[in-house]
Design an enzyme around this catalytic site. Structure first.
Site, short mmCIF file in Angstrom:
data_model
loop_
_atom_site.label_atom_id
_atom_site.label_comp_id
_atom_site.label_asym_id
_atom_site.label_seq_id
_atom_site.Cartn_x
_atom_site.Cartn_y
_atom_site.Cartn_z
N HIS A 241 0.80 -1.23 0.00
CA HIS A 241 0.00 0.00 0.00
C HIS A 241 0.84 1.29 0.00
CE1 HIS A 241 -3.51 -2.48 1.07
NE2 HIS A 241 -2.77 -3.03 2.02
C1 BDR Z 1 -3.09 0.74 5.29
O1 BDR Z 1 -3.30 0.17 6.58
C2 BDR Z 1 -2.08 -0.25 7.13
O2 BDR Z 1 -2.22 -1.52 7.68
C3 BDR Z 1 -1.04 -0.16 6.05
O3 BDR Z 1 0.20 0.24 6.59
C4 BDR Z 1 -1.59 0.87 5.11
O4 BDR Z 1 -1.20 2.18 5.47
C5 BDR Z 1 -3.79 -0.13 4.26
O5 BDR Z 1 -5.16 -0.18 4.52
#
Ligand code: BDR
Ligand code: CA
Length: 311
Positions: A241
Protein backbone atom coordinates in the site's frame (compact mmCIF):
# COMPACT_ATOMS: atom_id res chain seq x y z
CA UNK A 1 15.08 21.54 -6.76
CA UNK A 2 14.10 18.63 -4.56
CA UNK A 3 10.63 18.26 -3.15
CA UNK A 4 10.42 18.75 0.62
CA UNK A 5 8.24 16.23 2.43
CA UNK A 6 7.21 15.16 5.91
CA UNK A 7 6.29 11.47 6.19
CA UNK A 8 3.59 10.81 8.78
CA UNK A 9 3.53 7.10 9.47
CA UNK A 10 2.64 4.04 11.58
CA UNK A 11 5.22 1.42 10.48
CA UNK A 12 4.08 -1.23 9.39
CA UNK A 13 6.13 -3.14 6.82
CA UNK A 14 4.59 -1.26 3.88
CA UNK A 15 5.23 2.07 5.62
CA UNK A 16 8.82 0.91 6.03
CA UNK A 17 9.21 0.34 2.30
CA UNK A 18 7.66 3.75 1.60
CA UNK A 19 10.21 5.38 3.93
CA UNK A 20 13.13 3.47 2.40
CA UNK A 21 12.07 4.56 -1.09
CA UNK A 22 11.89 8.20 -0.02
CA UNK A 23 15.28 8.07 1.65
CA UNK A 24 16.74 6.47 -1.50
CA UNK A 25 15.39 9.18 -3.81
CA UNK A 26 17.43 12.32 -4.49
CA UNK A 27 14.31 14.09 -5.82
CA UNK A 28 12.92 14.13 -2.26
CA UNK A 29 14.15 15.82 0.89
CA UNK A 30 12.63 14.20 3.96
CA UNK A 31 12.42 16.99 6.55
CA UNK A 32 11.32 14.62 9.28
CA UNK A 33 9.32 11.52 10.04
CA UNK A 34 6.32 11.88 12.33
CA UNK A 35 4.79 8.84 13.95
CA UNK A 36 1.23 8.09 14.89
CA UNK A 37 -0.61 5.22 16.54
CA UNK A 38 -2.13 2.89 13.95
CA UNK A 39 -0.90 -0.51 12.87
CA UNK A 40 0.58 -0.84 16.37
CA UNK A 41 0.71 1.56 19.35
CA UNK A 42 2.79 4.73 19.19
CA UNK A 43 5.72 3.40 21.23
CA UNK A 44 6.25 0.75 18.56
CA UNK A 45 5.62 2.90 15.47
CA UNK A 46 8.14 5.49 16.71
CA UNK A 47 10.61 2.69 17.41
CA UNK A 48 10.07 1.01 14.05
CA UNK A 49 10.53 4.28 12.15
CA UNK A 50 13.97 4.70 13.71
CA UNK A 51 14.92 1.11 12.91
CA UNK A 52 14.08 1.80 9.28
CA UNK A 53 16.13 5.01 9.20
CA UNK A 54 19.09 3.09 10.57
CA UNK A 55 18.55 0.31 8.04
CA UNK A 56 18.71 3.00 5.35
CA UNK A 57 21.95 4.32 6.82
CA UNK A 58 20.24 7.55 7.92
CA UNK A 59 20.60 7.77 11.73
CA UNK A 60 20.66 11.54 11.27
CA UNK A 61 16.99 11.62 10.27
CA UNK A 62 14.70 13.29 12.78
CA UNK A 63 11.86 11.10 14.05
CA UNK A 64 9.03 12.54 16.16
CA UNK A 65 6.34 10.81 18.19
CA UNK A 66 2.84 12.22 17.81
CA UNK A 67 -0.66 11.27 18.89
CA UNK A 68 -1.09 7.99 20.72
CA UNK A 69 -4.81 7.66 20.03
CA UNK A 70 -7.46 8.81 17.56
CA UNK A 71 -9.35 12.07 18.17
CA UNK A 72 -12.61 10.63 19.40
CA UNK A 73 -12.42 6.87 19.41
CA UNK A 74 -10.48 4.02 20.93
CA UNK A 75 -7.39 2.94 19.02
CA UNK A 76 -7.81 -0.01 16.66
CA UNK A 77 -4.54 -1.74 15.71
CA UNK A 78 -3.59 -4.36 13.12
CA UNK A 79 -1.19 -6.85 14.70
CA UNK A 80 -3.09 -9.56 12.84
CA UNK A 81 -1.57 -8.15 9.64
CA UNK A 82 1.77 -6.70 10.73
CA UNK A 83 2.72 -8.91 13.70
CA UNK A 84 3.21 -7.94 17.35
CA UNK A 85 6.05 -5.53 16.63
CA UNK A 86 4.38 -4.00 13.56
CA UNK A 87 7.52 -4.85 11.63
CA UNK A 88 7.67 -8.62 11.93
CA UNK A 89 9.72 -10.46 9.33
CA UNK A 90 13.36 -9.37 9.36
CA UNK A 91 15.41 -9.31 12.55
CA UNK A 92 16.57 -5.70 12.87
CA UNK A 93 18.63 -4.25 15.73
CA UNK A 94 17.04 -2.00 18.33
CA UNK A 95 17.43 1.64 17.28
CA UNK A 96 20.26 3.69 18.70
CA UNK A 97 19.25 7.06 17.24
CA UNK A 98 17.12 9.18 19.55
CA UNK A 99 13.49 10.09 19.30
CA UNK A 100 13.17 13.89 19.08
CA UNK A 101 11.79 15.62 22.15
CA UNK A 102 9.33 17.78 20.20
CA UNK A 103 5.79 16.50 19.64
CA UNK A 104 5.14 15.50 16.01
CA UNK A 105 2.21 17.89 15.70
CA UNK A 106 4.38 20.84 16.77
CA UNK A 107 7.13 19.77 14.38
CA UNK A 108 4.63 19.75 11.50
CA UNK A 109 3.36 23.21 12.47
CA UNK A 110 6.83 24.73 12.98
CA UNK A 111 8.11 23.29 9.71
CA UNK A 112 5.21 24.62 7.68
CA UNK A 113 5.61 28.05 9.28
CA UNK A 114 9.36 28.23 8.79
CA UNK A 115 9.65 26.86 5.23
CA UNK A 116 8.50 28.94 2.25
CA UNK A 117 4.74 28.79 1.70
CA UNK A 118 3.80 26.11 -0.82
CA UNK A 119 7.04 24.19 -0.48
CA UNK A 120 6.22 21.35 1.94
CA UNK A 121 4.21 18.24 1.02
CA UNK A 122 2.70 16.06 3.74
CA UNK A 123 2.71 12.30 3.14
CA UNK A 124 0.42 10.49 5.60
CA UNK A 125 0.72 6.71 5.55
CA UNK A 126 -1.39 5.97 8.63
CA UNK A 127 -4.42 7.33 10.50
CA UNK A 128 -4.70 11.10 10.01
CA UNK A 129 -4.64 12.07 13.69
CA UNK A 130 -1.37 14.06 13.67
CA UNK A 131 -2.26 15.92 10.49
CA UNK A 132 -5.75 16.84 11.69
CA UNK A 133 -4.38 17.99 15.05
CA UNK A 134 -1.88 20.24 13.30
CA UNK A 135 -4.57 21.76 11.05
CA UNK A 136 -6.87 22.36 14.03
CA UNK A 137 -4.18 23.78 16.27
CA UNK A 138 -2.64 26.06 13.65
CA UNK A 139 -5.06 26.84 10.81
CA UNK A 140 -2.54 29.39 9.49
CA UNK A 141 -0.52 26.47 8.10
CA UNK A 142 -3.35 25.34 5.81
CA UNK A 143 -2.57 27.68 2.89
CA UNK A 144 1.14 26.98 3.32
CA UNK A 145 0.87 23.24 2.54
CA UNK A 146 1.87 22.41 -1.03
CA UNK A 147 -0.11 19.20 -1.12
CA UNK A 148 -1.16 16.22 0.99
CA UNK A 149 -0.55 12.86 -0.71
CA UNK A 150 -2.03 10.12 1.46
CA UNK A 151 -2.69 6.41 1.46
CA UNK A 152 -6.23 5.76 2.60
CA UNK A 153 -9.78 5.02 1.63
CA UNK A 154 -11.37 3.04 -1.17
CA UNK A 155 -14.25 3.30 -3.56
CA UNK A 156 -14.44 0.26 -5.85
CA UNK A 157 -12.64 -1.99 -3.35
CA UNK A 158 -14.82 -0.56 -0.53
CA UNK A 159 -13.01 -1.74 2.61
CA UNK A 160 -10.35 -3.92 4.21
CA UNK A 161 -10.83 -3.51 7.99
CA UNK A 162 -14.64 -3.41 7.79
CA UNK A 163 -16.78 -4.23 4.77
CA UNK A 164 -16.96 -0.50 3.99
CA UNK A 165 -13.81 1.12 5.38
CA UNK A 166 -10.09 1.12 4.74
CA UNK A 167 -7.90 0.85 7.84
CA UNK A 168 -6.22 4.28 7.96
CA UNK A 169 -9.50 6.17 7.58
CA UNK A 170 -11.43 3.80 9.86
CA UNK A 171 -9.01 4.22 12.77
CA UNK A 172 -9.61 7.98 12.93
CA UNK A 173 -12.57 9.05 10.79
CA UNK A 174 -12.93 12.39 12.60
CA UNK A 175 -9.34 13.25 11.75
CA UNK A 176 -9.89 12.17 8.15
CA UNK A 177 -12.92 14.41 7.87
CA UNK A 178 -10.93 17.40 9.09
CA UNK A 179 -8.20 16.71 6.52
CA UNK A 180 -10.58 16.11 3.61
CA UNK A 181 -12.48 19.31 4.40
CA UNK A 182 -9.45 21.53 4.98
CA UNK A 183 -9.22 22.86 1.44
CA UNK A 184 -5.64 21.62 0.99
CA UNK A 185 -4.76 20.09 -2.42
CA UNK A 186 -5.22 16.40 -1.76
CA UNK A 187 -4.10 13.27 -3.60
CA UNK A 188 -5.66 10.03 -2.34
CA UNK A 189 -4.09 6.63 -2.99
CA UNK A 190 -6.94 4.24 -2.13
CA UNK A 191 -7.18 0.46 -2.02
CA UNK A 192 -8.42 0.71 -5.62
CA UNK A 193 -4.81 1.42 -6.56
CA UNK A 194 -2.90 -0.52 -3.91
CA UNK A 195 -4.78 -3.76 -4.51
CA UNK A 196 -3.19 -3.70 -7.98
CA UNK A 197 0.30 -3.35 -6.51
CA UNK A 198 0.87 -6.98 -5.59
CA UNK A 199 4.19 -8.39 -4.42
CA UNK A 200 4.28 -11.52 -6.52
CA UNK A 201 7.02 -14.07 -5.99
CA UNK A 202 8.95 -12.73 -8.99
CA UNK A 203 8.81 -9.18 -7.68
CA UNK A 204 9.92 -10.25 -4.22
CA UNK A 205 12.74 -12.30 -5.73
CA UNK A 206 13.89 -9.11 -7.46
CA UNK A 207 14.15 -7.33 -4.08
CA UNK A 208 16.13 -10.25 -2.66
CA UNK A 209 18.34 -10.42 -5.74
CA UNK A 210 19.62 -6.93 -4.94
CA UNK A 211 21.90 -8.85 -2.60
CA UNK A 212 21.88 -6.03 -0.04
CA UNK A 213 20.77 -5.80 3.58
CA UNK A 214 17.90 -3.55 2.54
CA UNK A 215 16.82 -5.84 -0.30
CA UNK A 216 16.80 -8.87 2.01
CA UNK A 217 14.94 -7.01 4.79
CA UNK A 218 12.27 -5.79 2.38
CA UNK A 219 11.85 -9.29 0.95
CA UNK A 220 11.37 -10.64 4.49
CA UNK A 221 8.91 -7.90 5.41
CA UNK A 222 6.69 -8.46 2.40
CA UNK A 223 6.87 -12.22 2.90
CA UNK A 224 5.63 -11.71 6.44
CA UNK A 225 2.43 -9.85 5.70
CA UNK A 226 1.87 -11.83 2.57
CA UNK A 227 0.83 -14.85 4.63
CA UNK A 228 -2.15 -12.81 5.86
CA UNK A 229 -3.10 -11.18 2.59
CA UNK A 230 -2.82 -14.37 0.57
CA UNK A 231 -5.25 -16.09 2.87
CA UNK A 232 -7.58 -13.09 2.78
CA UNK A 233 -7.63 -12.15 -0.89
CA UNK A 234 -6.35 -15.28 -2.59
CA UNK A 235 -4.36 -13.01 -4.91
CA UNK A 236 -0.90 -13.85 -6.27
CA UNK A 237 0.82 -11.52 -3.78
CA UNK A 238 0.14 -9.02 -1.01
CA UNK A 239 -0.73 -5.39 -1.78
CA UNK A 240 2.11 -2.97 -1.08
CA UNK A 241 0.00 0.00 0.00
CA UNK A 242 2.09 2.86 1.37
CA UNK A 243 5.01 2.86 -1.12
CA UNK A 244 2.49 4.03 -3.71
CA UNK A 245 2.58 7.44 -2.00
CA UNK A 246 6.33 7.77 -2.46
CA UNK A 247 6.02 6.46 -6.01
CA UNK A 248 3.36 9.05 -6.83
CA UNK A 249 5.73 11.83 -5.77
CA UNK A 250 8.44 10.43 -8.04
CA UNK A 251 6.41 9.23 -11.00
CA UNK A 252 2.85 10.64 -11.06
CA UNK A 253 2.69 9.56 -14.70
CA UNK A 254 2.35 5.94 -13.50
CA UNK A 255 -1.07 6.75 -11.98
CA UNK A 256 -4.48 7.90 -13.22
CA UNK A 257 -7.49 9.14 -11.31
CA UNK A 258 -10.24 11.71 -11.13
CA UNK A 259 -10.60 15.01 -9.36
CA UNK A 260 -13.76 14.44 -7.35
CA UNK A 261 -15.51 15.08 -4.05
CA UNK A 262 -14.75 12.68 -1.21
CA UNK A 263 -16.54 12.82 2.15
CA UNK A 264 -15.90 10.71 5.23
CA UNK A 265 -18.62 8.86 7.13
CA UNK A 266 -18.27 9.65 10.84
CA UNK A 267 -21.66 8.71 12.29
CA UNK A 268 -22.94 5.33 11.21
CA UNK A 269 -21.29 2.47 13.11
CA UNK A 270 -22.12 0.23 10.15
CA UNK A 271 -20.18 2.30 7.60
CA UNK A 272 -17.87 4.27 9.91
CA UNK A 273 -14.82 5.61 8.07
CA UNK A 274 -16.18 4.98 4.60
CA UNK A 275 -14.74 7.28 1.95
CA UNK A 276 -17.84 8.38 0.08
CA UNK A 277 -16.23 9.16 -3.25
CA UNK A 278 -18.36 10.85 -5.90
CA UNK A 279 -16.56 8.95 -8.67
CA UNK A 280 -19.47 9.28 -11.10
CA UNK A 281 -19.95 12.94 -10.24
CA UNK A 282 -23.59 12.49 -9.34
CA UNK A 283 -23.64 15.27 -6.75
CA UNK A 284 -22.85 18.96 -6.96
CA UNK A 285 -20.40 18.65 -4.07
CA UNK A 286 -17.19 20.48 -4.81
CA UNK A 287 -14.21 18.28 -5.77
CA UNK A 288 -11.64 18.19 -2.97
CA UNK A 289 -9.28 15.38 -3.98
CA UNK A 290 -7.48 13.73 -6.84
CA UNK A 291 -8.70 10.18 -6.18
CA UNK A 292 -6.44 7.69 -7.93
CA UNK A 293 -7.74 4.51 -9.47
CA UNK A 294 -5.20 2.92 -11.77
CA UNK A 295 -1.50 2.29 -11.79
CA UNK A 296 1.19 0.79 -13.99
CA UNK A 297 2.22 -1.87 -11.46
CA UNK A 298 5.16 -3.19 -13.50
CA UNK A 299 6.51 0.34 -13.84
CA UNK A 300 6.07 0.82 -10.11
CA UNK A 301 8.00 -2.33 -9.15
CA UNK A 302 10.79 -1.44 -11.55
CA UNK A 303 11.03 1.89 -9.73
CA UNK A 304 10.89 0.25 -6.27
CA UNK A 305 13.65 -2.20 -7.08
CA UNK A 306 15.90 0.37 -8.71
CA UNK A 307 15.54 2.76 -5.78
CA UNK A 308 15.97 0.17 -3.04
CA UNK A 309 19.11 -0.91 -4.84
CA UNK A 310 20.65 2.49 -4.11
CA UNK A 311 20.59 1.94 -0.34
C1 BDR B 1 -3.09 0.74 5.29
O1 BDR B 1 -3.30 0.17 6.58
C2 BDR B 1 -2.08 -0.25 7.13
O2 BDR B 1 -2.22 -1.52 7.68
C3 BDR B 1 -1.04 -0.16 6.05
O3 BDR B 1 0.20 0.24 6.59
C4 BDR B 1 -1.59 0.87 5.11
O4 BDR B 1 -1.20 2.18 5.47
C5 BDR B 1 -3.79 -0.13 4.26
O5 BDR B 1 -5.16 -0.18 4.52
CA1 CA C 1 0.56 2.58 7.10
Amino acid sequence: MTRQIIIDTDPGQDDAVAILLALASPELTVLGITCVAGNVPLALTSRNARMICELAGRPDMRVFAGCDRPLGRDLVTAEHVHGQSGLDGPVLPDPVMPLQAQHAVDFIIDTLRSQPAGSVTLCPLGPLTNIAMALEKAPDIIPRIREIVLMGGAYFEVGNITPTAEFNIYVDPQAARIVFRAGVPLVVVPLDVTHKVLVTKERNDAFRALGTRVGEAVAQMTEFFERFDLAKYGSPGAPLHDPCVTAYLLRPDLFTGRHINVEIEVQSELTMGMTVADWWRVTSRVPNALFLRDVDADGLFALFTERLGRL
